[in-house]
Design a protein around this motif. Structure first.
Motif, PDB file in Angstrom:
ATOM      1  N   ILE A  29       0.812  -1.212   0.000  1.00 21.85           N
ATOM      2  CA  ILE A  29       0.000   0.000   0.000  1.00 21.85           C
ATOM      3  C   ILE A  29       0.848   1.266   0.000  1.00 21.85           C
ATOM      4  O   ILE A  29       0.528   2.245  -0.685  1.00 21.85           O
ATOM      5  CB  ILE A  29      -0.957  -0.027   1.221  1.00 21.85           C
ATOM      6  N   GLU A  30       1.942   1.260   0.751  1.00 19.64           N
ATOM      7  CA  GLU A  30       2.773   2.470   0.831  1.00 19.64           C
ATOM      8  C   GLU A  30       3.368   2.808  -0.524  1.00 19.64           C
ATOM      9  O   GLU A  30       3.362   3.978  -0.959  1.00 19.64           O
ATOM     10  CB  GLU A  30       3.886   2.264   1.859  1.00 19.64           C
ATOM     11  N   GLU A  31       3.896   1.781  -1.226  1.00 22.24           N
ATOM     12  CA  GLU A  31       4.475   2.017  -2.548  1.00 22.24           C
ATOM     13  C   GLU A  31       3.408   2.502  -3.522  1.00 22.24           C
ATOM     14  O   GLU A  31       3.661   3.392  -4.345  1.00 22.24           O
ATOM     15  CB  GLU A  31       5.131   0.741  -3.070  1.00 22.24           C
ATOM     16  N   ARG A  32       2.218   1.942  -3.431  1.00 21.77           N
ATOM     17  CA  ARG A  32       1.151   2.335  -4.345  1.00 21.77           C
ATOM     18  C   ARG A  32       0.724   3.782  -4.128  1.00 21.77           C
ATOM     19  O   ARG A  32       0.520   4.530  -5.096  1.00 21.77           O
ATOM     20  CB  ARG A  32      -0.052   1.402  -4.172  1.00 21.77           C
ATOM     21  N   ILE A  33       0.620   4.190  -2.883  1.00 23.63           N
ATOM     22  CA  ILE A  33       0.207   5.575  -2.609  1.00 23.63           C
ATOM     23  C   ILE A  33       1.271   6.555  -3.088  1.00 23.63           C
ATOM     24  O   ILE A  33       0.961   7.598  -3.686  1.00 23.63           O
ATOM     25  CB  ILE A  33      -0.086   5.744  -1.113  1.00 23.63           C
ATOM     26  N   LYS A  34       2.535   6.241  -2.832  1.00 21.09           N
ATOM     27  CA  LYS A  34       3.622   7.122  -3.310  1.00 21.09           C
ATOM     28  C   LYS A  34       3.603   7.210  -4.826  1.00 21.09           C
ATOM     29  O   LYS A  34       3.798   8.291  -5.402  1.00 21.09           O
ATOM     30  CB  LYS A  34       4.967   6.594  -2.826  1.00 21.09           C
ATOM     31  N   ALA A  35       3.382   6.068  -5.475  1.00 20.45           N
ATOM     32  CA  ALA A  35       3.348   6.072  -6.934  1.00 20.45           C
ATOM     33  C   ALA A  35       2.160   6.877  -7.453  1.00 20.45           C
ATOM     34  O   ALA A  35       2.273   7.599  -8.459  1.00 20.45           O
ATOM     35  CB  ALA A  35       3.274   4.633  -7.454  1.00 20.45           C
ATOM     36  N   ILE A  36       1.018   6.773  -6.774  1.00 20.32           N
ATOM     37  CA  ILE A  36      -0.164   7.532  -7.190  1.00 20.32           C
ATOM     38  C   ILE A  36       0.105   9.033  -7.098  1.00 20.32           C
ATOM     39  O   ILE A  36      -0.226   9.804  -8.011  1.00 20.32           O
ATOM     40  CB  ILE A  36      -1.380   7.150  -6.317  1.00 20.32           C
ATOM     41  N   MET A  37       0.699   9.461  -6.010  1.00 18.66           N
ATOM     42  CA  MET A  37       0.939  10.893  -5.811  1.00 18.66           C
ATOM     43  C   MET A  37       2.006  11.434  -6.760  1.00 18.66           C
ATOM     44  O   MET A  37       2.084  12.646  -6.971  1.00 18.66           O
ATOM     45  CB  MET A  37       1.344  11.149  -4.361  1.00 18.66           C
ATOM     46  N   LYS A  38       2.824  10.555  -7.342  1.00 13.84           N
ATOM     47  CA  LYS A  38       3.867  11.008  -8.267  1.00 13.84           C
ATOM     48  C   LYS A  38       3.454  10.873  -9.729  1.00 13.84           C
ATOM     49  O   LYS A  38       4.265  11.122 -10.626  1.00 13.84           O
ATOM     50  CB  LYS A  38       5.149  10.212  -8.028  1.00 13.84           C
TER      51      LYS A  38
END
Length: 542
Positions: A311-320
């Protein structure tokens, strides 16, 4: 290509993808990495490759270190999987198969059925119809892995059958705006706590029982996410990935690929959804993801989950996520094409046949010449009547193994040349190398036979002598050797003088040897001379 070679080259490609992924994860479209994983799957599942001048294996021809890693390493792995020559099981397999060139070995129907014509080390070590131990271990691991995934999927399907269809105004509107050739069904169940999709021909979006159908904003993100999975046939992609994993279960790089492949499926799906709704929805979509993460479901290997997978990687990727440019797309296409050309293709025809250094050619010539000279020395020793059991220094196991490896490499190179349109010269060179390899294998068989007879019957005066390849009892050549415990007839030589039958007690221990000469006169030798024995029926021997 053998399974080990496919797995090795696949591991090299996966390692390259891991490096690219760590450096460019948030700078390239996420579909780029799905394309790279697809290339890796091709390398793992397709047992052949196209020669290319830009292949890393072509470049490796110019480096001695890289040659060892890219060509000798897979063969070394294969040889490590063979049973140790000289051990009793290996010797017995040698006696029961591939013995037509060893003077005196009896050609019974059993041994003839085990005779193989392949020039590989693997077929030389194992008789026909019997799977080698490494093969049995691989098959057991593959079946265990397949059974795990099949059991997990069947269990999930049984639970999902208890779901019930959902019909409301919001879903009817969503169906109308998302047409599909495959009818999509939205169902609800208490068996899951986060949305997921499954199925190929009849896809289903499964929602948890506590879904708030009045929250249209959250639902449209969830349904769009699962819709993207269904449209892209991600379930099929996961099925292919699981197939590769079951085949290459012994390769740790493939397990790493499996987990990252599933993660990148979700990242790519997230990116697609955000681009469809607009970049200003990134925060709202990320919050929906966080809420679903709090309600994780259990293991579902062939299902696509909305709220799982890093989840953490996915959220960071979404925001970028940023608007894709043509330059970024072009860079991604060049990267995929470049990695495919360099790491998926094999060495070019010219490099495979001729090599890129004079040292490689000299090494091949030296190997062939060395084999020929050793063979000539062996023949001379037999013609001179040498009976020294320690004669023939060419029978050195380490030296033979090294030269057999060189011959296998040369045969593989010639085979690649033939597959790429090589002519009569390459075919003749390959046949010459196969004959040389066959001679080496026969010499290795001789060593195995000597080890077996000396270790099992040496204390009774039995010796297998090299290089003449004859069985003796003291100084008398053996015509026929029979041991019921070890498979029956183990030796037959028309030029021998005596027949031997091994006598064992009820525990299978050797008590004596029954010896009969050509005239039918018999005697007993061994540690227990008083043991009653019966003479061998020599009518079928002489």
């Amino acid at each position: 290509m053998s399974l080990v070679q496919m797995s090795f080259s696949g591991a090299v490609l996966i390692l390259m993808i891991l490096i690219v992924r760590s450096l460019l994860m948030n700078r390239l479209p996420k579909k780029t990495f799905l394309a790279l994983w697809a290339v890796a799957l091709i390398r793992l599942l397709v047992p052949f490759s196209i020669p290319s001048a830009v292949s890393v294996y072509t470049l490796a021809q110019g480096s001695e270190v890289l040659v060892k890693w890219t060509e000798q390493m897979p063969r070394t792995m294969e040889q490590m999987l063979q049973k140790e020559p000289g051990s009793i099981p290996f010797a017995m397999q040698t006696l029961q198969g591939r013995t037509e060139n060893i003077p005196g070995i009896l050609q019974t129907p059993q041994t003839l059925s085990g005779t193989a014509e392949s020039s590989s080390l693997h077929s030389a070590a194992h008789p026909a119809g019997q799977m080698p131990v490494p093969g049995m271990i691989w098959l057991a691991g593959a079946l265990l892995c397949l059974g795990f995934f099949a059991f997990s999927y069947i269990r999930c399907c049984r639970e999902f059958r208890m779901s019930f269809p959902v019909d409301n105004d919001m879903l009817r509107e969503w169906y109308a705006s998302h047409p599909s050739r495959r009818k999509i069904a939205v169902r609800q169940t208490q068996a899951v706590t986060a949305p997921l999709s499954y199925g190929i021909l009849h896809p289903v979006i499964l929602m948890p029982k506590g879904t708030r159908w009045e929250d249209g904003c959250q639902l449209r993100y969830i349904l769009e996410h699962e819709y993207v999975h269904i449209r892209r046939m991600d379930t099929v992609a996961k099925l292919i990935m699981i197939t590769a994993l079951c085949i290459h279960w012994f390769n740790p790089f493939v397990w790493i690929m499996y987990f990252l492949f599933n993660r990148d499926l979700e990242l790519s799906c997230d990116e697609t959804v955000v681009r469809r709704f607009g970049e200003d929805t990134k925060s709202a979509y990320a919050m929906t993801l966080i809420r679903m993460e709090e309600k994780k479901s259990g293991l579902a290997p062939l299902c696509s989950n909305f709220g799982r997978n890093a989840i953490e990687e996915r959220i960071k990727a979404i925001m970028k996520i940023k608007k894709a440019s043509r330059m970024t797309g072009l860079l991604a296409a060049v990267l995929v094409a470049g990695i495919t050309s360099v790491f998926v293709t094999s060495a070019s025809n010219e490099a495979a046949v001729n090599g890129t250094t004079a040292d490689k050619t000299a090494a091949d010539d030296a190997a062939v010449n060395g084999i020929a000279s050793n063979g000539a020395a062996s023949n001379d020793a037999v013609e001179n009547g040498s009976a020294d059991k320690n004669a023939g220094t060419e029978y050195d196991r380490d030296s033979l193994t090294e030269r057999m490896t060189e011959m296998n490499l040369q045969i593989s190179e010639k085979e690649r040349a033939l597959n790429n349109g090589g002519g009569d010269a390459e075919a003749a060179a390959q046949e010459e190398a196969k004959e040389a390899l066959w001679e080496l294998e026969c010499m290795m068989d001789d060593l195995a036979s000597q080890s077996f007879f000396d270790a099992t019957y040496g204390e009774y005066g039995i010796s297998y002598r090299l290089p003449e390849n004859r069985l003796y009892m003291d100084e008398v050549p053996v015509s026929y050797f029979y041991d019921e415990e070890n498979g029956g007839a183990l030796w037959a030589d028309n030029d021998g003088e005596i027949c031997i039958n091994v006598v064992r007690d009820e525990n299978g221990e050797i008590t004596a040897l029954s010896v009969v000469d050509s005239a039918g006169n018999g005697s007993v030798s061994g540690s227990l001379y008083g043991h009653a024995v019966s003479k061998i029926d020599t009518a079928s021997v002489y």
